[in-house]
Design a protein around this motif. Structure first.
Motif, PDB file in Angstrom:
ATOM      1  N   ALA A  88       0.827  -1.209   0.000  1.00  0.00           N
ATOM      2  CA  ALA A  88       0.000   0.000   0.000  1.00  0.00           C
ATOM      3  C   ALA A  88       0.858   1.254   0.000  1.00  0.00           C
ATOM      4  CB  ALA A  88      -0.934  -0.004   1.206  1.00  0.00           C
ATOM      5  N   ALA A  89       2.000   1.201   0.663  1.00  0.00           N
ATOM      6  CA  ALA A  89       2.851   2.380   0.776  1.00  0.00           C
ATOM      7  C   ALA A  89       3.383   2.842  -0.571  1.00  0.00           C
ATOM      8  CB  ALA A  89       4.011   2.085   1.728  1.00  0.00           C
ATOM      9  N   ALA A  90       3.429   1.932  -1.544  1.00  0.00           N
ATOM     10  CA  ALA A  90       3.989   2.274  -2.854  1.00  0.00           C
ATOM     11  C   ALA A  90       2.919   2.701  -3.860  1.00  0.00           C
ATOM     12  CB  ALA A  90       4.760   1.076  -3.404  1.00  0.00           C
ATOM     13  N   LEU A  91       1.653   2.708  -3.457  1.00  0.00           N
ATOM     14  CA  LEU A  91       0.567   3.015  -4.384  1.00  0.00           C
ATOM     15  C   LEU A  91       0.092   4.449  -4.238  1.00  0.00           C
ATOM     16  CD1 LEU A  91      -1.588  -0.236  -3.961  1.00  0.00           C
ATOM     17  CD2 LEU A  91       0.065   0.279  -5.776  1.00  0.00           C
ATOM     18  N   GLU A  92      -0.518   4.962  -5.299  1.00  0.00           N
ATOM     19  CA  GLU A  92      -1.091   6.302  -5.268  1.00  0.00           C
ATOM     20  C   GLU A  92      -2.610   6.216  -5.250  1.00  0.00           C
ATOM     21  OE1 GLU A  92       0.335   8.635  -8.492  1.00  0.00           O
ATOM     22  OE2 GLU A  92       2.431   8.552  -7.860  1.00  0.00           O
ATOM     23  N   SER A  93      -3.228   7.133  -4.541  1.00  0.00           N
ATOM     24  CA  SER A  93      -4.684   7.155  -4.481  1.00  0.00           C
ATOM     25  C   SER A  93      -5.265   7.581  -5.828  1.00  0.00           C
ATOM     26  CB  SER A  93      -5.156   8.104  -3.376  1.00  0.00           C
ATOM     27  OG  SER A  93      -4.738   9.429  -3.654  1.00  0.00           O
ATOM     28  N   VAL A  94      -6.537   7.297  -6.015  1.00  0.00           N
ATOM     29  CA  VAL A  94      -7.251   7.631  -7.244  1.00  0.00           C
ATOM     30  C   VAL A  94      -8.441   8.508  -6.865  1.00  0.00           C
ATOM     31  CG1 VAL A  94      -8.650   6.720  -9.144  1.00  0.00           C
ATOM     32  CG2 VAL A  94      -6.585   5.494  -8.400  1.00  0.00           C
ATOM     33  N   THR A  95      -8.589   9.616  -7.554  1.00  0.00           N
ATOM     34  CA  THR A  95      -9.728  10.500  -7.305  1.00  0.00           C
ATOM     35  C   THR A  95     -10.758  10.330  -8.412  1.00  0.00           C
ATOM     36  OG1 THR A  95      -8.337  12.121  -6.149  1.00  0.00           O
ATOM     37  CG2 THR A  95     -10.475  12.881  -6.962  1.00  0.00           C
ATOM     38  N   LEU A  96     -11.962   9.991  -8.013  1.00  0.00           N
ATOM     39  CA  LEU A  96     -13.080   9.851  -8.938  1.00  0.00           C
ATOM     40  C   LEU A  96     -13.897  11.138  -8.945  1.00  0.00           C
ATOM     41  CD1 LEU A  96     -14.322   6.308  -7.809  1.00  0.00           C
ATOM     42  CD2 LEU A  96     -12.708   6.850  -9.650  1.00  0.00           C
ATOM     43  N   LYS A  97     -14.556  11.393 -10.053  1.00  0.00           N
ATOM     44  CA  LYS A  97     -15.409  12.582 -10.115  1.00  0.00           C
ATOM     45  C   LYS A  97     -16.518  12.497  -9.080  1.00  0.00           C
ATOM     46  CE  LYS A  97     -18.030  15.550 -13.222  1.00  0.00           C
ATOM     47  NZ  LYS A  97     -18.492  15.796 -14.625  1.00  0.00           N
ATOM     48  N   ARG A 206     -12.397   9.854  -3.208  1.00  0.00           N
ATOM     49  CA  ARG A 206     -11.015   9.379  -3.282  1.00  0.00           C
ATOM     50  C   ARG A 206     -10.938   7.913  -2.887  1.00  0.00           C
ATOM     51  NH1 ARG A 206      -7.009  11.720   0.116  1.00  0.00           N
ATOM     52  NH2 ARG A 206      -5.454  10.983  -1.381  1.00  0.00           N
ATOM     53  N   ILE A 207     -10.320   7.129  -3.741  1.00  0.00           N
ATOM     54  CA  ILE A 207      -9.976   5.755  -3.402  1.00  0.00           C
ATOM     55  C   ILE A 207      -8.565   5.823  -2.831  1.00  0.00           C
ATOM     56  CG2 ILE A 207      -9.806   3.388  -4.259  1.00  0.00           C
ATOM     57  CD1 ILE A 207     -12.611   4.721  -4.473  1.00  0.00           C
ATOM     58  N   ASP A 208      -8.484   5.965  -1.514  1.00  0.00           N
ATOM     59  CA  ASP A 208      -7.226   6.305  -0.867  1.00  0.00           C
ATOM     60  C   ASP A 208      -6.701   5.199   0.039  1.00  0.00           C
ATOM     61  OD1 ASP A 208      -9.125   6.395   1.119  1.00  0.00           O
ATOM     62  OD2 ASP A 208      -8.569   8.394   1.858  1.00  0.00           O
ATOM     63  N   ARG A 209      -7.300   3.995  -0.065  1.00  0.00           N
ATOM     64  CA  ARG A 209      -6.887   2.894   0.797  1.00  0.00           C
ATOM     65  C   ARG A 209      -7.446   1.592   0.246  1.00  0.00           C
ATOM     66  NH1 ARG A 209      -7.927   4.355   5.970  1.00  0.00           N
ATOM     67  NH2 ARG A 209      -7.834   6.495   5.197  1.00  0.00           N
ATOM     68  N   PHE A 210      -6.911   0.497   0.702  1.00  0.00           N
ATOM     69  CA  PHE A 210      -7.592  -0.773   0.519  1.00  0.00           C
ATOM     70  C   PHE A 210      -7.583  -1.493   1.853  1.00  0.00           C
ATOM     71  CE2 PHE A 210      -3.190  -1.996  -0.735  1.00  0.00           C
ATOM     72  CZ  PHE A 210      -2.983  -3.106   0.079  1.00  0.00           C
ATOM     73  N   ALA A 211      -8.372  -2.533   1.964  1.00  0.00           N
ATOM     74  CA  ALA A 211      -8.539  -3.232   3.236  1.00  0.00           C
ATOM     75  C   ALA A 211      -8.443  -4.731   3.032  1.00  0.00           C
ATOM     76  CB  ALA A 211      -9.883  -2.873   3.865  1.00  0.00           C
ATOM     77  N   ASP A 226      -7.784  -5.215   8.483  1.00  0.00           N
ATOM     78  CA  ASP A 226      -6.834  -4.092   8.460  1.00  0.00           C
ATOM     79  C   ASP A 226      -7.228  -3.153   7.334  1.00  0.00           C
ATOM     80  OD1 ASP A 226      -4.958  -4.651  10.504  1.00  0.00           O
ATOM     81  OD2 ASP A 226      -3.927  -6.093   9.234  1.00  0.00           O
ATOM     82  N   SER A 227      -6.920  -1.873   7.506  1.00  0.00           N
ATOM     83  CA  SER A 227      -7.112  -0.893   6.447  1.00  0.00           C
ATOM     84  C   SER A 227      -5.776  -0.206   6.194  1.00  0.00           C
ATOM     85  CB  SER A 227      -8.176   0.144   6.860  1.00  0.00           C
ATOM     86  OG  SER A 227      -8.427   1.055   5.822  1.00  0.00           O
ATOM     87  N   TYR A 228      -5.406  -0.050   4.908  1.00  0.00           N
ATOM     88  CA  TYR A 228      -4.080   0.414   4.539  1.00  0.00           C
ATOM     89  C   TYR A 228      -4.184   1.662   3.664  1.00  0.00           C
ATOM     90  CZ  TYR A 228      -3.170  -4.411   5.874  1.00  0.00           C
ATOM     91  OH  TYR A 228      -3.124  -5.603   6.542  1.00  0.00           O
ATOM     92  N   PRO A 229      -3.885   2.834   4.218  1.00  0.00           N
ATOM     93  CA  PRO A 229      -3.865   4.056   3.379  1.00  0.00           C
ATOM     94  C   PRO A 229      -2.817   3.927   2.289  1.00  0.00           C
ATOM     95  CG  PRO A 229      -3.889   4.600   5.719  1.00  0.00           C
ATOM     96  CD  PRO A 229      -3.626   3.132   5.637  1.00  0.00           C
ATOM     97  N   LEU A 230      -3.129   4.398   1.098  1.00  0.00           N
ATOM     98  CA  LEU A 230      -2.182   4.336  -0.020  1.00  0.00           C
ATOM     99  C   LEU A 230      -1.148   5.441   0.107  1.00  0.00           C
ATOM    100  CD1 LEU A 230      -4.633   3.602  -2.978  1.00  0.00           C
ATOM    101  CD2 LEU A 230      -3.595   2.019  -1.336  1.00  0.00           C
ATOM    102  N   GLY A 231       0.089   5.088  -0.256  1.00  0.00           N
ATOM    103  CA  GLY A 231       1.158   6.076  -0.167  1.00  0.00           C
ATOM    104  C   GLY A 231       1.627   6.290   1.248  1.00  0.00           C
TER     105      GLY A 231
END
Length: 231
Positions: A88-97, A206-211, A226-231
Motif C-alpha cells: 500500500a505504501a507504494a501506491l497512489e490514491s485515485v480521485t473519482l469525479k 477518493r480511493i485512498d486505501r484498501f482493506a 486491516d485498512s491500509y492508506p495508499l502512499g
C-alpha cells in the motif's frame, strides 16, 4: 471445518460518512462485527428492507478488488498483512469525479459516476500482487463460478486469478442490495439515490486505501481486518 478466507476490498475509512452510510444501509458494521443502526431509504418498507440487504450484509460494505480466497500453502495471515502494508505504501490514491447510485441487473450499488482508467489499473495491480497468497480454487468454487455465463476472456481470468471479473472485465461497485424483485428495483434505486444525496455531499470521491477482510468460515460474515492508506 472450512478454512478462513481473505479478500482485498476497497472500504472507506471507518470515520467517513460513506462508511457510515453503507454500513447503515446494510445494517452491519464489518469493523466492529456488530449490527449497525439500520437506514431504511425513504418510501421503503422497514419490514422487508433487511431481506433486501441480507446477501451483501454477509460481506460488509465494500467494493471487491481481489475476490475472497483461501491462503496458499506455506503462507500465513501475518505474511499477508505485512505484504499488504508494504504494498500500500507504494501506491497512489485515485480521485473519482463522484459516486452514483445505479441498478446493476437486479441489484443496486454505488459506482463511479465516470469511468476511471487509473482505478482499473489500481484494481488489476492488486489482483496480480496478491496472487501468490491465493490457494487454487476448489472444484466446488470453480463449478460455482462456471454456472454464470462467461466470455472466453473471463474464463481465462478465472483460471489465472480465481475470479472472472478482473482486468478489463472489472467494474468497481459497492453493493447496497441483494437481488431485488423486478417490480421493486426501480423504486429501491430511487429511494437509495435520495438517501445517498441526503447523507453525503456531491463531489469527488477518493480511493485512498484498501482493506483486508477475513471470513472465519463460509457461514460467517466477513470482518474488516486491516485498512491500509495508499502512499
Amino acid at each position: 471445518m472450512s478454512k478462513p478466507r481473505y479478500a482485498v476490498y476497497y472500504a472507506p475509512a471507518a470515520e467517513s460518512a460513506l462508511w457510515r452510510f453503507g454500513s447503515a444501509v446494510l445494517g452491519y458494521d464489518a469493523l466492529t462485527g456488530e449490527a449497525a443502526p439500520l437506514l431504511v431509504p425513504p418510501g421503503c418498507d422497514p419490514a422487508t428492507w433487511p431481506t433486501f440487504t441480507e446477501e451483501p450484509r454477509r460481506y460488509g460494505f465494500h467494493a471487491t478488488l481481489k475476490a475472497p480466497f483461501e491462503l496458499a500453502g506455506g503462507r500465513s495471515e501475518e505474511q499477508l498483512r505485512a505484504f499488504a502494508r508494504n504494498y500500500a505504501a507504494a501506491l497512489e490514491s485515485v480521485t473519482l469525479k463522484g459516486l452514483a447510485v445505479a441498478a446493476l441487473g437486479s441489484f443496486v450499488a454505488l459506482i463511479p459516476s465516470e469511468p476511471s482508467d487509473a482505478l482499473q489499473r489500481l484494481a488489476f495491480s492488486l489482483v496480480q500482487a496478491f496472487e501468490p497468497f491465493r490457494a487454487p480454487l476448489s472444484e466446488a468454487d470453480r463449478a460455482r463460478r462456471l454456472k454464470s455465463p462467461l466470455t472466453p476472456a473471463q474464463h481465462a481470468y478465472l483460471e489465472a486469478y480465481g475470479y472472472p471479473y478482473v482486468g478489463d472485465a472489472f467494474r468497481f461497485h459497492m453493493t447496497l442490495t441483494g437481488s431485488l424483485p423486478s417490480e421493486q428495483a426501480g423504486v429501491v434505486k430511487q429511494a437509495l439515490e435520495a438517501a445517498y444525496a441526503a447523507a453525503l455531499p456531491a463531489g469527488p470521491a477518493r480511493i485512498d486505501r484498501f482493506a483486508l477482510f477475513r471470513q472465519d468460515g463460509r457461514a460467517n460474515r466477513f470482518r474488516l481486518l486491516d485498512s491500509y492508506p495508499l502512499g
